[in-house]
Design an enzyme around this catalytic site. Structure first.
Site, PDB file in Angstrom:
ATOM      1  N   GLU A  82       3.244  -7.572  13.454  1.00  0.00           N
ATOM      2  CA  GLU A  82       2.273  -7.790  14.524  1.00  0.00           C
ATOM      3  C   GLU A  82       1.812  -9.256  14.464  1.00  0.00           C
ATOM      4  O   GLU A  82       1.443  -9.842  15.462  1.00  0.00           O
ATOM      5  CB  GLU A  82       1.089  -6.829  14.302  1.00  0.00           C
ATOM      6  CG  GLU A  82       0.202  -6.607  15.496  1.00  0.00           C
ATOM      7  CD  GLU A  82      -0.999  -5.742  15.163  1.00  0.00           C
ATOM      8  OE1 GLU A  82      -1.127  -5.276  14.011  1.00  0.00           O
ATOM      9  OE2 GLU A  82      -1.831  -5.551  16.062  1.00  0.00           O
ATOM     10  N   ARG A 123       0.817  -1.221   0.000  1.00  0.00           N
ATOM     11  CA  ARG A 123       0.000   0.000   0.000  1.00  0.00           C
ATOM     12  C   ARG A 123       0.845   1.264   0.000  1.00  0.00           C
ATOM     13  O   ARG A 123       0.381   2.337  -0.361  1.00  0.00           O
ATOM     14  CB  ARG A 123      -1.002  -0.034   1.156  1.00  0.00           C
ATOM     15  CG  ARG A 123      -2.229  -0.842   0.794  1.00  0.00           C
ATOM     16  CD  ARG A 123      -2.934  -1.350   2.010  1.00  0.00           C
ATOM     17  NE  ARG A 123      -2.187  -2.458   2.572  1.00  0.00           N
ATOM     18  CZ  ARG A 123      -2.719  -3.433   3.286  1.00  0.00           C
ATOM     19  NH1 ARG A 123      -4.005  -3.436   3.516  1.00  0.00           N
ATOM     20  NH2 ARG A 123      -1.972  -4.400   3.770  1.00  0.00           N
TER      21      ARG A 123
HETATM   22  P1  AMP Z   1       4.451  -3.279  11.819  1.00  0.00           P
HETATM   23  O1  AMP Z   1       5.719  -3.754  11.216  1.00  0.00           O
HETATM   24  O2  AMP Z   1       3.995  -4.145  12.961  1.00  0.00           O
HETATM   25  O3  AMP Z   1       4.481  -1.815  12.183  1.00  0.00           O
HETATM   26  O4  AMP Z   1       3.330  -3.478  10.709  1.00  0.00           O
HETATM   27  C1  AMP Z   1       3.167  -2.541   9.692  1.00  0.00           C
HETATM   28  C2  AMP Z   1       2.809  -3.220   8.405  1.00  0.00           C
HETATM   29  O5  AMP Z   1       1.908  -4.313   8.579  1.00  0.00           O
HETATM   30  C3  AMP Z   1       2.118  -2.239   7.497  1.00  0.00           C
HETATM   31  O6  AMP Z   1       2.655  -2.458   6.206  1.00  0.00           O
HETATM   32  C4  AMP Z   1       0.652  -2.591   7.558  1.00  0.00           C
HETATM   33  O7  AMP Z   1       0.121  -2.646   6.262  1.00  0.00           O
HETATM   34  C5  AMP Z   1       0.586  -3.961   8.187  1.00  0.00           C
HETATM   35  N1  AMP Z   1      -0.229  -4.037   9.417  1.00  0.00           N
HETATM   36  C6  AMP Z   1       0.201  -4.432  10.631  1.00  0.00           C
HETATM   37  N2  AMP Z   1      -0.809  -4.457  11.519  1.00  0.00           N
HETATM   38  C7  AMP Z   1      -1.910  -4.051  10.872  1.00  0.00           C
HETATM   39  C8  AMP Z   1      -3.263  -3.839  11.243  1.00  0.00           C
HETATM   40  N3  AMP Z   1      -3.717  -4.077  12.483  1.00  0.00           N
HETATM   41  N4  AMP Z   1      -4.127  -3.403  10.297  1.00  0.00           N
HETATM   42  C9  AMP Z   1      -3.685  -3.176   9.047  1.00  0.00           C
HETATM   43  N5  AMP Z   1      -2.423  -3.347   8.619  1.00  0.00           N
HETATM   44  C10 AMP Z   1      -1.539  -3.785   9.520  1.00  0.00           C
END
Ligand code: AMP
Length: 183
Positions: free
Chosen positions: A100, A63
């Site tokens: 996550e 995205r």
């Molecule tokens: P992080 O590395 O945990 O900060 O995750 C960020 C990436 O994972 C981004 O590219 C988001 O598109 C996706 N992402 C992680 N958690 C979510 C969530 N709860 N809702 C939507 N996208 C998420």
């Protein structure tokens, strides 16, 4: 910021238990699909990062591609892609990181940026910050300077902000996980 960012929340769909049980997935594709909210988001980011004088926008798959390219066009910058493994055809730098929900990896072409570049990294959501921290490290490996991270939404109950700001990178997040505009 001059415009009312609360309109962004109207285009967010919260999907429970996706992609794994317990995760509340924030589907932000509606912000892209609506020309009003797409313009609102891009203008808000542009206003925030223009004083930082970026030369390049780097988008995180997937995205971060359309969002980052729109911001690059608005600012008159170039655009570079951080891709999932195996997609880029030439020599790459690579970083693995934790999400996550699970683990992943990103790659960048080794010659995509130079030490003269001032970079803003773009993604849709800042959650734990693992993706963004890996992105910062990858961009720095090319020799470029990372100035800031621009995201549509910050999940403020997770430690993403500290995971990124400890790299001395500013964060421009437009709304939190309940749709409240962030300063
Ligand atoms: P992080 O590395 O945990 O900060 O995750 C960020 C990436 O994972 C981004 O590219 C988001 O598109 C996706 N992402 C992680 N958690 C979510 C969530 N709860 N809702 C939507 N996208 C998420």
């Amino acid at each position: 910021m001059a415009e009312d960012l609360s309109a962004l929340w109207n285009e967010v769909v919260v999907v429970p238990d996706f992609p794994t049980p317990g995760i509340s997935f924030k589907d932000l594709l509606g912000i892209l699909a609506n020309p009003v909210t797409l313009g609102l988001a891009v203008r808000a980011w542009a206003e925030a990062v223009r004083p930082e004088k970026p030369t390049m926008i780097v988008g995180i798959e997937a995205r971060g591609f359309p969002l980052g390219a729109a911001l690059a066009y608005e600012l008159g910058c170039g655009f570079v892609l951080l891709r999932k493994p195996g997609k880029l055809p030439r020599d790459v730098h690579r970083r693995e990181y934790e999400l996550e929900y699970g683990t992943s990896a990103l790659e960048i072409h080794q010659d995509a940026l130079t030490s003269a570049d001032r970079v803003v990294i773009v993604d849709d959501v800042l959650a734990t910050g693992g993706t963004a921290a890996a992105a910062v490290e990858l961009v720095r490996e090319t020799g470029a300077h990372v100035i800031s991270l621009a995201v549509l939404m910050e999940l403020t109950f997770l430690p993403g902000r500290s995971a990124v700001s400890c790299h001395d990178v500013r964060i421009h997040a437009l709304i939190d996980d309940e749709g409240r505009p962030l300063p």
